[in-house]
Design a protein around this motif. Structure first.
Motif, PDB file in Angstrom:
ATOM      1  N   LEU A 232       0.812  -1.211   0.000  1.00 56.70           N
ATOM      2  CA  LEU A 232       0.000   0.000   0.000  1.00 56.70           C
ATOM      3  C   LEU A 232       0.852   1.269   0.000  1.00 56.70           C
ATOM      4  O   LEU A 232       0.540   2.242  -0.677  1.00 56.70           O
ATOM      5  CB  LEU A 232      -0.946  -0.006   1.203  1.00 56.70           C
ATOM      6  N   PHE A 233       1.944   1.267   0.792  1.00 55.86           N
ATOM      7  CA  PHE A 233       2.807   2.454   0.858  1.00 55.86           C
ATOM      8  C   PHE A 233       3.328   2.825  -0.522  1.00 55.86           C
ATOM      9  O   PHE A 233       3.184   3.958  -0.984  1.00 55.86           O
ATOM     10  CB  PHE A 233       3.977   2.196   1.817  1.00 55.86           C
ATOM     11  N   GLU A 234       3.939   1.849  -1.225  1.00 56.82           N
ATOM     12  CA  GLU A 234       4.493   2.107  -2.550  1.00 56.82           C
ATOM     13  C   GLU A 234       3.392   2.467  -3.555  1.00 56.82           C
ATOM     14  O   GLU A 234       3.586   3.314  -4.427  1.00 56.82           O
ATOM     15  CB  GLU A 234       5.275   0.888  -3.065  1.00 56.82           C
ATOM     16  N   GLU A 235       2.223   1.835  -3.398  1.00 59.64           N
ATOM     17  CA  GLU A 235       1.119   2.117  -4.301  1.00 59.64           C
ATOM     18  C   GLU A 235       0.645   3.563  -4.154  1.00 59.64           C
ATOM     19  O   GLU A 235       0.441   4.270  -5.147  1.00 59.64           O
ATOM     20  CB  GLU A 235      -0.055   1.162  -4.020  1.00 59.64           C
TER      21      GLU A 235
ATOM     22  N   LYS B  76      12.068  13.962  -5.577  1.00 57.81           N
ATOM     23  CA  LYS B  76      11.706  12.545  -5.727  1.00 57.81           C
ATOM     24  C   LYS B  76      11.619  11.857  -4.371  1.00 57.81           C
ATOM     25  O   LYS B  76      10.786  10.966  -4.173  1.00 57.81           O
ATOM     26  CB  LYS B  76      12.762  11.856  -6.594  1.00 57.81           C
ATOM     27  N   TRP B  77      12.461  12.275  -3.427  1.00 53.07           N
ATOM     28  CA  TRP B  77      12.531  11.593  -2.142  1.00 53.07           C
ATOM     29  C   TRP B  77      11.692  12.245  -1.054  1.00 53.07           C
ATOM     30  O   TRP B  77      11.311  11.580  -0.094  1.00 53.07           O
ATOM     31  CB  TRP B  77      13.991  11.529  -1.677  1.00 53.07           C
ATOM     32  N   SER B  78      11.423  13.537  -1.167  1.00 54.90           N
ATOM     33  CA  SER B  78      10.712  14.220  -0.082  1.00 54.90           C
ATOM     34  C   SER B  78       9.299  13.669   0.115  1.00 54.90           C
ATOM     35  O   SER B  78       8.817  13.564   1.253  1.00 54.90           O
ATOM     36  CB  SER B  78      10.654  15.733  -0.339  1.00 54.90           C
ATOM     37  N   ILE B  79       8.630  13.300  -0.983  1.00 54.93           N
ATOM     38  CA  ILE B  79       7.254  12.786  -0.864  1.00 54.93           C
ATOM     39  C   ILE B  79       7.193  11.481  -0.070  1.00 54.93           C
ATOM     40  O   ILE B  79       6.428  11.379   0.897  1.00 54.93           O
ATOM     41  CB  ILE B  79       6.601  12.635  -2.250  1.00 54.93           C
ATOM     42  N   PRO B  80       7.985  10.445  -0.411  1.00 55.14           N
ATOM     43  CA  PRO B  80       7.917   9.215   0.408  1.00 55.14           C
ATOM     44  C   PRO B  80       8.398   9.412   1.847  1.00 55.14           C
ATOM     45  O   PRO B  80       7.889   8.746   2.756  1.00 55.14           O
ATOM     46  CB  PRO B  80       8.807   8.217  -0.345  1.00 55.14           C
TER      47      PRO B  80
ATOM     48  N   VAL C 125      11.753   4.006   2.913  1.00 53.24           N
ATOM     49  CA  VAL C 125      11.900   4.669   1.613  1.00 53.24           C
ATOM     50  C   VAL C 125      12.799   3.822   0.721  1.00 53.24           C
ATOM     51  O   VAL C 125      14.022   3.807   0.867  1.00 53.24           O
ATOM     52  CB  VAL C 125      12.471   6.096   1.775  1.00 53.24           C
ATOM     53  N   GLN C 126      12.179   3.129  -0.195  1.00 52.84           N
ATOM     54  CA  GLN C 126      12.880   2.157  -1.033  1.00 52.84           C
ATOM     55  C   GLN C 126      13.946   2.806  -1.909  1.00 52.84           C
ATOM     56  O   GLN C 126      13.718   3.846  -2.528  1.00 52.84           O
ATOM     57  CB  GLN C 126      11.867   1.430  -1.919  1.00 52.84           C
TER      58      GLN C 126
END
Length: 217
Positions: free
Chosen positions: A3-6, A134-138, A157-158
């Motif tokens: 769900l997180f990645e989705e 790109k990274w701030s959102i996750p 954060v993958q």
């Protein structure tokens, strides 16, 4: 897909439209005025040239956000309005605008703008620039439910490197979106959590997810 990645994918899918300075201004300008002709859009959007405006309108038309109607008249008349998909951005823009009015502190970019509609467009642009990395959102999304230590964030954060995570956390802390608490322990313990300003992005992220689920293209 977890769900997180989705949900992160949904957010990125929606924000790819908002990340363009001109796309945001075009959609917001049409939203405020209802229907506009090409020349009217050109006048209302400061600094845009004809070539860029034509390209952006073609892209918005192709993505089903803008309606382009050509009238069989001499001289030719073309009008632009928002589609249902475009109108659904109203809720998203309103959330962004509400957030910006409450939390964006950089008045220097707004003080010289007298027109209320132009101020609103500028506030939307300032707010959308907060989480454009790109990274701030996750990173922000992973902190909505609970505070986390550095290693927890690294796992959440993958594919982020230790160096990049350190850099992004410093940037988000400088923007007052996250807070960093160091505990006087051995070994040292550091926890990260969202500030009020960071937590308030939750409603915007939810609107982005809802929009992207409805329009998955």
């Amino acid at each position: 897909m977890p769900l997180f990645e989705e949900n992160i994918a949904f957010i990125f899918n929606a924000t790819k439209r908002l990340n363009s300075k001109w796309t945001t201004q075009i959609v917001y300008t049409i939203m405020q005025n209802g229907v506009l002709r090409f020349k009217e859009l050109e006048k209302k959007i400061e600094g845009i040239n004809i070539k860029v405006l034509i390209s952006e309108l073609k892209s918005l038309d192709a993505n089903g956000i803008v309606n382009r109607v050509v009238f069989a008249e001499v001289p030719s008349r073309v009008e632009y309005s928002l589609t249902e998909k475009g109108k659904d951005l109203v809720l998203l823009y309103q959330e962004i605008l509400n957030y910006s009015k409450k939390y964006i502190e950089d008045e220097s970019k707004l003080e010289s703008i007298k027109d209320e509609k132009e101020q609103s467009r500028s506030q939307v642009l300032l707010a959308t620039s907060l989480a454009k990395s790109k990274w701030s959102i996750p990173i922000i999304y992973s902190l909505f439910t609970e505070k986390k230590r550095f290693k927890d964030l690294e796992r959440s954060v993958q594919d982020i490197s230790t160096r990049m995570l350190t850099k992004e956390l410093l940037s988000l802390e400088k923007s007052n979106l996250i807070s960093r608490i160091s505990f006087a322990e051995t070994p040292p313990r550091v926890e990260y959590s969202l500030t009020e300003k960071g937590q308030a992005l939750h409603k915007i992220f939810l609107e982005l997810i809802l929009f992207s689920k409805k329009y998955p293209d």
